[in-house]
Each structure stands twice: as structure tokens, then as C-alpha cells.
Design a protein around this motif. Sequence first.
Motif, PDB file in Angstrom:
ATOM      1  N   LYS A   5       0.855  -1.185   0.000  1.00  0.00           N
ATOM      2  CA  LYS A   5       0.000   0.000   0.000  1.00  0.00           C
ATOM      3  C   LYS A   5       0.891   1.235   0.000  1.00  0.00           C
ATOM      4  O   LYS A   5       2.047   1.168   0.409  1.00  0.00           O
ATOM      5  CB  LYS A   5      -0.893   0.031   1.242  1.00  0.00           C
ATOM      6  N   ILE A   6       0.325   2.346  -0.426  1.00  0.00           N
ATOM      7  CA  ILE A   6       1.029   3.626  -0.377  1.00  0.00           C
ATOM      8  C   ILE A   6       0.422   4.425   0.768  1.00  0.00           C
ATOM      9  O   ILE A   6      -0.796   4.672   0.786  1.00  0.00           O
ATOM     10  CB  ILE A   6       0.889   4.387  -1.709  1.00  0.00           C
ATOM     11  N   ARG A   7       1.261   4.809   1.729  1.00  0.00           N
ATOM     12  CA  ARG A   7       0.790   5.557   2.899  1.00  0.00           C
ATOM     13  C   ARG A   7       1.347   6.965   2.876  1.00  0.00           C
ATOM     14  O   ARG A   7       2.522   7.176   2.594  1.00  0.00           O
ATOM     15  CB  ARG A   7       1.192   4.855   4.192  1.00  0.00           C
ATOM     16  N   ASP A   8       0.500   7.914   3.201  1.00  0.00           N
ATOM     17  CA  ASP A   8       0.934   9.293   3.398  1.00  0.00           C
ATOM     18  C   ASP A   8       1.363   9.414   4.858  1.00  0.00           C
ATOM     19  O   ASP A   8       0.551   9.260   5.764  1.00  0.00           O
ATOM     20  CB  ASP A   8      -0.212  10.261   3.090  1.00  0.00           C
ATOM     21  N   THR A   9       2.645   9.663   5.084  1.00  0.00           N
ATOM     22  CA  THR A   9       3.160   9.688   6.461  1.00  0.00           C
ATOM     23  C   THR A   9       2.633  10.879   7.260  1.00  0.00           C
ATOM     24  O   THR A   9       2.656  10.843   8.486  1.00  0.00           O
ATOM     25  CB  THR A   9       4.702   9.708   6.471  1.00  0.00           C
ATOM     26  N   GLU A  10       2.140  11.903   6.574  1.00  0.00           N
ATOM     27  CA  GLU A  10       1.583  13.056   7.297  1.00  0.00           C
ATOM     28  C   GLU A  10       0.206  12.757   7.873  1.00  0.00           C
ATOM     29  O   GLU A  10      -0.132  13.216   8.952  1.00  0.00           O
ATOM     30  CB  GLU A  10       1.503  14.278   6.384  1.00  0.00           C
ATOM     31  N   SER A  24      -7.570   7.090   2.220  1.00  0.00           N
ATOM     32  CA  SER A  24      -8.547   6.619   3.205  1.00  0.00           C
ATOM     33  C   SER A  24      -7.870   5.681   4.207  1.00  0.00           C
ATOM     34  O   SER A  24      -6.689   5.391   4.091  1.00  0.00           O
ATOM     35  CB  SER A  24      -9.691   5.886   2.502  1.00  0.00           C
ATOM     36  N   ARG A  25      -8.659   5.195   5.163  1.00  0.00           N
ATOM     37  CA  ARG A  25      -8.107   4.271   6.170  1.00  0.00           C
ATOM     38  C   ARG A  25      -7.671   2.954   5.556  1.00  0.00           C
ATOM     39  O   ARG A  25      -6.764   2.306   6.050  1.00  0.00           O
ATOM     40  CB  ARG A  25      -9.122   4.000   7.272  1.00  0.00           C
ATOM     41  N   ASN A  26      -8.322   2.509   4.472  1.00  0.00           N
ATOM     42  CA  ASN A  26      -8.002   1.220   3.859  1.00  0.00           C
ATOM     43  C   ASN A  26      -7.171   1.354   2.593  1.00  0.00           C
ATOM     44  O   ASN A  26      -6.204   0.640   2.406  1.00  0.00           O
ATOM     45  CB  ASN A  26      -9.280   0.433   3.564  1.00  0.00           C
ATOM     46  N   GLY A  27      -7.564   2.208   1.677  1.00  0.00           N
ATOM     47  CA  GLY A  27      -6.827   2.401   0.435  1.00  0.00           C
ATOM     48  C   GLY A  27      -6.818   1.164  -0.447  1.00  0.00           C
ATOM     49  O   GLY A  27      -7.541   0.201  -0.215  1.00  0.00           O
ATOM     50  N   LYS A  28      -5.990   1.216  -1.460  1.00  0.00           N
ATOM     51  CA  LYS A  28      -5.845   0.118  -2.415  1.00  0.00           C
ATOM     52  C   LYS A  28      -4.670  -0.760  -2.016  1.00  0.00           C
ATOM     53  O   LYS A  28      -3.678  -0.267  -1.498  1.00  0.00           O
ATOM     54  CB  LYS A  28      -5.613   0.690  -3.818  1.00  0.00           C
ATOM     55  N   SER A  29      -4.780  -2.060  -2.319  1.00  0.00           N
ATOM     56  CA  SER A  29      -3.683  -3.001  -2.085  1.00  0.00           C
ATOM     57  C   SER A  29      -3.167  -3.500  -3.424  1.00  0.00           C
ATOM     58  O   SER A  29      -3.960  -3.807  -4.319  1.00  0.00           O
ATOM     59  CB  SER A  29      -4.161  -4.198  -1.266  1.00  0.00           C
ATOM     60  N   TRP A  30      -1.863  -3.580  -3.549  1.00  0.00           N
ATOM     61  CA  TRP A  30      -1.226  -4.178  -4.718  1.00  0.00           C
ATOM     62  C   TRP A  30      -0.595  -5.489  -4.265  1.00  0.00           C
ATOM     63  O   TRP A  30      -0.077  -5.589  -3.158  1.00  0.00           O
ATOM     64  CB  TRP A  30      -0.144  -3.259  -5.278  1.00  0.00           C
ATOM     65  N   THR A  31      -0.618  -6.508  -5.123  1.00  0.00           N
ATOM     66  CA  THR A  31      -0.153  -7.838  -4.719  1.00  0.00           C
ATOM     67  C   THR A  31       1.306  -8.113  -5.042  1.00  0.00           C
ATOM     68  O   THR A  31       1.831  -9.152  -4.662  1.00  0.00           O
ATOM     69  CB  THR A  31      -1.020  -8.937  -5.354  1.00  0.00           C
ATOM     70  N   SER A  32       1.960  -7.189  -5.741  1.00  0.00           N
ATOM     71  CA  SER A  32       3.392  -7.347  -5.993  1.00  0.00           C
ATOM     72  C   SER A  32       3.999  -5.972  -6.243  1.00  0.00           C
ATOM     73  O   SER A  32       3.282  -4.990  -6.434  1.00  0.00           O
ATOM     74  CB  SER A  32       3.664  -8.285  -7.177  1.00  0.00           C
ATOM     75  N   ILE A  73       5.900   3.349   0.482  1.00  0.00           N
ATOM     76  CA  ILE A  73       5.316   2.037   0.192  1.00  0.00           C
ATOM     77  C   ILE A  73       5.491   1.167   1.432  1.00  0.00           C
ATOM     78  O   ILE A  73       6.590   1.046   1.967  1.00  0.00           O
ATOM     79  CB  ILE A  73       5.986   1.396  -1.033  1.00  0.00           C
ATOM     80  N   VAL A  74       4.383   0.582   1.869  1.00  0.00           N
ATOM     81  CA  VAL A  74       4.373  -0.250   3.069  1.00  0.00           C
ATOM     82  C   VAL A  74       3.940  -1.656   2.659  1.00  0.00           C
ATOM     83  O   VAL A  74       3.016  -1.820   1.858  1.00  0.00           O
ATOM     84  CB  VAL A  74       3.380   0.310   4.113  1.00  0.00           C
ATOM     85  N   SER A  75       4.615  -2.671   3.185  1.00  0.00           N
ATOM     86  CA  SER A  75       4.207  -4.051   2.895  1.00  0.00           C
ATOM     87  C   SER A  75       3.531  -4.656   4.123  1.00  0.00           C
ATOM     88  O   SER A  75       3.895  -4.363   5.260  1.00  0.00           O
ATOM     89  CB  SER A  75       5.412  -4.898   2.477  1.00  0.00           C
ATOM     90  N   PHE A  76       2.538  -5.481   3.858  1.00  0.00           N
ATOM     91  CA  PHE A  76       1.797  -6.179   4.904  1.00  0.00           C
ATOM     92  C   PHE A  76       1.785  -7.660   4.581  1.00  0.00           C
ATOM     93  O   PHE A  76       1.635  -8.043   3.415  1.00  0.00           O
ATOM     94  CB  PHE A  76       0.336  -5.700   4.959  1.00  0.00           C
TER      95      PHE A  76
END
Length: 87
Positions: A5-10, A24-32, A73-76
Amino acid sequence: MIVYKIRDTETGLYSGGGARPHFSRNGKSWTSTGPIRNHQRCWCTHRVRQSGAKAYSLNWDQLLAYWPKTWIIVSFELVERETIPIE
């Protein structure tokens, strides 16, 4: 399974993707990483064109100069915890 996911650190919110992403709180997820890098390239190219420059003449590092410094970019890791039968 790993998702990105892409997170805005602010704000701590996640990008919904697209040329003008809604966060948003959830946003879009990319699988690779390939698709998320493609999203970065498209977003940066859009910004370059808005500035009046020619995007095709820029390399990856030059394009990334247009990427907001507060976006990371954050990985989960998704872990299956339970299977619930559908009745």
C-alpha cells in the motif's frame, strides 16, 4: 501473502490509486511490487506532463523526483487465521 500500500506519512492514510488518489483508512492493495511501481511511474508521468515537461525523456530517478516525499510504500503480510463455512 504480501500486499503493498502507499501511505501518506503526514496523515497515516492509504492511497486509493489513480492519477488523483483519494486517501482513506483502507486504500488500495497491490499484490506485488511490479504493479505498484507501474502506478508510481504513471502518477509521476502525469505530474511531469502537468508541469509542461516531456516525461518520455526522463529516467526512473528523474521521474521519482515528482513523487511526494511523504508517500511511502508499506508491505503487509496477510495470514489466514480461520476458515468459516458458508451455510
